[in-house]
Design an enzyme around this catalytic site. Structure first.
Site, PDB file in Angstrom:
ATOM      1  N   LYS A  13       0.838  -1.214   0.000  1.00  0.00           N
ATOM      2  CA  LYS A  13       0.000   0.000   0.000  1.00  0.00           C
ATOM      3  C   LYS A  13       0.872   1.263   0.000  1.00  0.00           C
ATOM      4  O   LYS A  13       0.674   2.170  -0.806  1.00  0.00           O
ATOM      5  CB  LYS A  13      -0.929   0.021   1.235  1.00  0.00           C
ATOM      6  N   ARG A  88      -9.819   0.756   8.659  1.00  0.00           N
ATOM      7  CA  ARG A  88      -9.354  -0.589   8.975  1.00  0.00           C
ATOM      8  C   ARG A  88     -10.421  -1.404   9.695  1.00  0.00           C
ATOM      9  O   ARG A  88     -10.174  -2.566  10.025  1.00  0.00           O
ATOM     10  CB  ARG A  88      -8.137  -0.470   9.889  1.00  0.00           C
ATOM     11  N   ARG A 122      11.818  -5.553   5.121  1.00  0.00           N
ATOM     12  CA  ARG A 122      11.548  -4.119   4.893  1.00  0.00           C
ATOM     13  C   ARG A 122      12.487  -3.235   5.726  1.00  0.00           C
ATOM     14  O   ARG A 122      12.772  -3.496   6.875  1.00  0.00           O
ATOM     15  CB  ARG A 122      10.108  -3.794   5.270  1.00  0.00           C
ATOM     16  N   ARG A 153      11.194  -1.503  11.242  1.00  0.00           N
ATOM     17  CA  ARG A 153      10.073  -1.214  12.135  1.00  0.00           C
ATOM     18  C   ARG A 153       9.969  -2.277  13.230  1.00  0.00           C
ATOM     19  O   ARG A 153      10.177  -3.457  12.959  1.00  0.00           O
ATOM     20  CB  ARG A 153       8.759  -1.164  11.328  1.00  0.00           C
ATOM     21  N   ARG A 164      -0.478  -9.245  13.122  1.00  0.00           N
ATOM     22  CA  ARG A 164      -1.084  -8.233  12.241  1.00  0.00           C
ATOM     23  C   ARG A 164      -1.949  -8.904  11.167  1.00  0.00           C
ATOM     24  O   ARG A 164      -3.010  -8.395  10.807  1.00  0.00           O
ATOM     25  CB  ARG A 164       0.015  -7.377  11.603  1.00  0.00           C
TER      26      ARG A 164
HETATM   27  P1  AP5 Z   1       4.850  -1.640   1.913  1.00  0.00           P
HETATM   28  O1  AP5 Z   1       4.546  -0.795   0.733  1.00  0.00           O
HETATM   29  O2  AP5 Z   1       5.579  -1.020   3.055  1.00  0.00           O
HETATM   30  O3  AP5 Z   1       3.529  -2.392   2.407  1.00  0.00           O
HETATM   31  P2  AP5 Z   1       2.251  -1.838   3.163  1.00  0.00           P
HETATM   32  O4  AP5 Z   1       1.070  -2.529   2.566  1.00  0.00           O
HETATM   33  O5  AP5 Z   1       2.241  -0.342   3.181  1.00  0.00           O
HETATM   34  O6  AP5 Z   1       2.549  -2.456   4.574  1.00  0.00           O
HETATM   35  P3  AP5 Z   1       2.436  -1.879   6.040  1.00  0.00           P
HETATM   36  O7  AP5 Z   1       3.143  -2.912   6.909  1.00  0.00           O
HETATM   37  O8  AP5 Z   1       2.932  -0.479   6.149  1.00  0.00           O
HETATM   38  O9  AP5 Z   1       0.950  -1.941   6.269  1.00  0.00           O
HETATM   39  P4  AP5 Z   1       0.271  -2.077   7.584  1.00  0.00           P
HETATM   40  O10 AP5 Z   1      -1.123  -1.889   7.144  1.00  0.00           O
HETATM   41  O11 AP5 Z   1       0.549  -3.296   8.363  1.00  0.00           O
HETATM   42  O12 AP5 Z   1       0.965  -0.938   8.489  1.00  0.00           O
HETATM   43  P5  AP5 Z   1       0.578   0.545   8.816  1.00  0.00           P
HETATM   44  O13 AP5 Z   1       1.809   1.349   8.814  1.00  0.00           O
HETATM   45  O14 AP5 Z   1      -0.604   1.005   8.025  1.00  0.00           O
HETATM   46  O15 AP5 Z   1       5.678  -2.924   1.393  1.00  0.00           O
HETATM   47  C1  AP5 Z   1       6.159  -3.906   2.308  1.00  0.00           C
HETATM   48  C2  AP5 Z   1       7.569  -4.373   1.875  1.00  0.00           C
HETATM   49  O16 AP5 Z   1       7.490  -5.060   0.633  1.00  0.00           O
HETATM   50  C3  AP5 Z   1       8.594  -3.225   1.667  1.00  0.00           C
HETATM   51  O17 AP5 Z   1       9.846  -3.677   2.094  1.00  0.00           O
HETATM   52  C4  AP5 Z   1       8.564  -2.999   0.153  1.00  0.00           C
HETATM   53  O18 AP5 Z   1       9.793  -2.456  -0.303  1.00  0.00           O
HETATM   54  C5  AP5 Z   1       8.329  -4.411  -0.351  1.00  0.00           C
HETATM   55  N1  AP5 Z   1       7.579  -4.467  -1.599  1.00  0.00           N
HETATM   56  C6  AP5 Z   1       6.468  -3.724  -1.941  1.00  0.00           C
HETATM   57  N2  AP5 Z   1       6.024  -4.092  -3.146  1.00  0.00           N
HETATM   58  C7  AP5 Z   1       6.864  -5.103  -3.572  1.00  0.00           C
HETATM   59  C8  AP5 Z   1       6.909  -5.922  -4.735  1.00  0.00           C
HETATM   60  N3  AP5 Z   1       6.024  -5.785  -5.719  1.00  0.00           N
HETATM   61  N4  AP5 Z   1       7.883  -6.873  -4.810  1.00  0.00           N
HETATM   62  C9  AP5 Z   1       8.777  -7.022  -3.816  1.00  0.00           C
HETATM   63  N5  AP5 Z   1       8.799  -6.276  -2.693  1.00  0.00           N
HETATM   64  C10 AP5 Z   1       7.849  -5.348  -2.574  1.00  0.00           C
HETATM   65  O19 AP5 Z   1       0.029   0.387  10.326  1.00  0.00           O
HETATM   66  C11 AP5 Z   1       0.900   0.034  11.391  1.00  0.00           C
HETATM   67  C12 AP5 Z   1       0.115  -0.039  12.686  1.00  0.00           C
HETATM   68  O20 AP5 Z   1      -0.500   1.240  12.974  1.00  0.00           O
HETATM   69  C13 AP5 Z   1      -1.072  -1.021  12.681  1.00  0.00           C
HETATM   70  O21 AP5 Z   1      -0.642  -2.347  12.985  1.00  0.00           O
HETATM   71  C14 AP5 Z   1      -1.952  -0.410  13.785  1.00  0.00           C
HETATM   72  O22 AP5 Z   1      -1.457  -0.713  15.067  1.00  0.00           O
HETATM   73  C15 AP5 Z   1      -1.798   1.079  13.559  1.00  0.00           C
HETATM   74  N6  AP5 Z   1      -2.809   1.628  12.637  1.00  0.00           N
HETATM   75  C16 AP5 Z   1      -2.586   2.197  11.407  1.00  0.00           C
HETATM   76  N7  AP5 Z   1      -3.736   2.574  10.842  1.00  0.00           N
HETATM   77  C17 AP5 Z   1      -4.729   2.242  11.709  1.00  0.00           C
HETATM   78  C18 AP5 Z   1      -6.144   2.358  11.675  1.00  0.00           C
HETATM   79  N8  AP5 Z   1      -6.772   2.892  10.611  1.00  0.00           N
HETATM   80  N9  AP5 Z   1      -6.843   1.905  12.744  1.00  0.00           N
HETATM   81  C19 AP5 Z   1      -6.225   1.374  13.815  1.00  0.00           C
HETATM   82  N10 AP5 Z   1      -4.888   1.227  13.916  1.00  0.00           N
HETATM   83  C20 AP5 Z   1      -4.143   1.654  12.872  1.00  0.00           C
END
Ligand code: AP5
Length: 207
Positions: A13, A88, A122, A153, A164
């Site tokens: 994402k 979410r 990552r 992270r 997660r």
């Molecule tokens: P990346 O692009 O970083 O993936 P992502 O989908 O953004 O993953 P996140 O881990 O950031 O999502 P998340 O939803 O768990 O975390 P968030 O920060 O929102 O890609 C991942 C890896 O793959 C990278 O190394 C990238 O380089 C690699 N990659 C990408 N595409 C690739 C490809 N095609 N081929 C190979 N490699 C590739 O949330 C974190 C925490 O915050 C949550 O757990 C929760 O506690 C809290 N939180 C956030 N939002 C909310 C909400 N709305 N409500 C409640 N709690 C929340």
């Protein structure tokens, strides 16, 4: 255009939203990035969020809804935005609908075994939020954009990644049907390269 990126942790994402920001000139609004910034700065929101973020659980709905509502009221969102990691829960989606009109929800789809490999490799920039995978870095440990030292992270340990994924399945995956029923869901298979996936995302947005 107001876009939501759905999808499990690690589906890409953030990676896709960062590319699309450059292409469309609209901001990426990542609740994860906003919460981690608040945690680094030790604000009230950051202190409240810390235990949930570090264990892979969800931060309480009212906390994230408030920060998103405030962010969407800023000037740079007037011509569109991308929500990355919000909503979410179905409750967050219902509340969002009260203050925003979403045009399209893009669901990035990826099997669990690929997710664990992507997230455990990552590395992120704590300064500009750029995201890398160790396989792209050729041994370098600094950000290509700003030169800051990259970090891993805390929630990218294998045990927390599994939690997660469980939280995603139980609380976030129901949003796929929620947006399908509204006729605005587009699903993209994200097993390809970053560039291949970006082409598929753009095609989904044009459809
Ligand atoms: P990346 O692009 O970083 O993936 P992502 O989908 O953004 O993953 P996140 O881990 O950031 O999502 P998340 O939803 O768990 O975390 P968030 O920060 O929102 O890609 C991942 C890896 O793959 C990278 O190394 C990238 O380089 C690699 N990659 C990408 N595409 C690739 C490809 N095609 N081929 C190979 N490699 C590739 O949330 C974190 C925490 O915050 C949550 O757990 C929760 O506690 C809290 N939180 C956030 N939002 C909310 C909400 N709305 N409500 C409640 N709690 C929340």
């Amino acid at each position: 255009m107001n876009i939501i990126f759905l999808g499990p942790p690690g589906a890409g994402k953030g990676t896709q939203a960062q590319l699309l920001t450059k292409e469309l000139g609209i901001p990426q609004i990542s609740t994860g990035d906003m919460l981690r910034k608040a945690m680094r700065e030790g604000t009230k929101t950051g202190l409240e969020a810390k235990r949930y973020v570090e264990s892979g659980g969800l931060v309480p709905d009212e906390v994230v809804i408030a920060i998103v509502k405030e962010r969407l009221a800023e000037d740079d969102c007037k011509n569109g935005y991308m929500l990355d990691g919000f909503p979410r829960t179905v409750f967050q989606a219902e509340e969002l609908a009260k203050f925003a009109k979403i045009d399209v929800a893009v669901d990035l789809d990826l099997p669990d075994e690929v997710i664990v490999e992507r997230l455990s490799g990552r590395r992120v920039c704590p300064n500009c939020n750029a995201t890398y995978h160790v396989s792209q870095l050729g041994g370098s440990t600094v950000c290509k954009n700003c030169g800051a030292e990259l970090i891993q992270r805390k929630d990218d340990s294998e045990e927390t990644i599994r939690n997660r994924l469980k939280v995603y399945t139980e609380q976030t995956a129901p949003l796929i049907d929620y947006y399908r029923r509204q006729g605005i869901l587009r699903t993209v298979d994200c097993q390809g390269t970053v560039e291949e996936n970006f082409a598929l995302v753009k095609r989904a947005l044009e459809a």
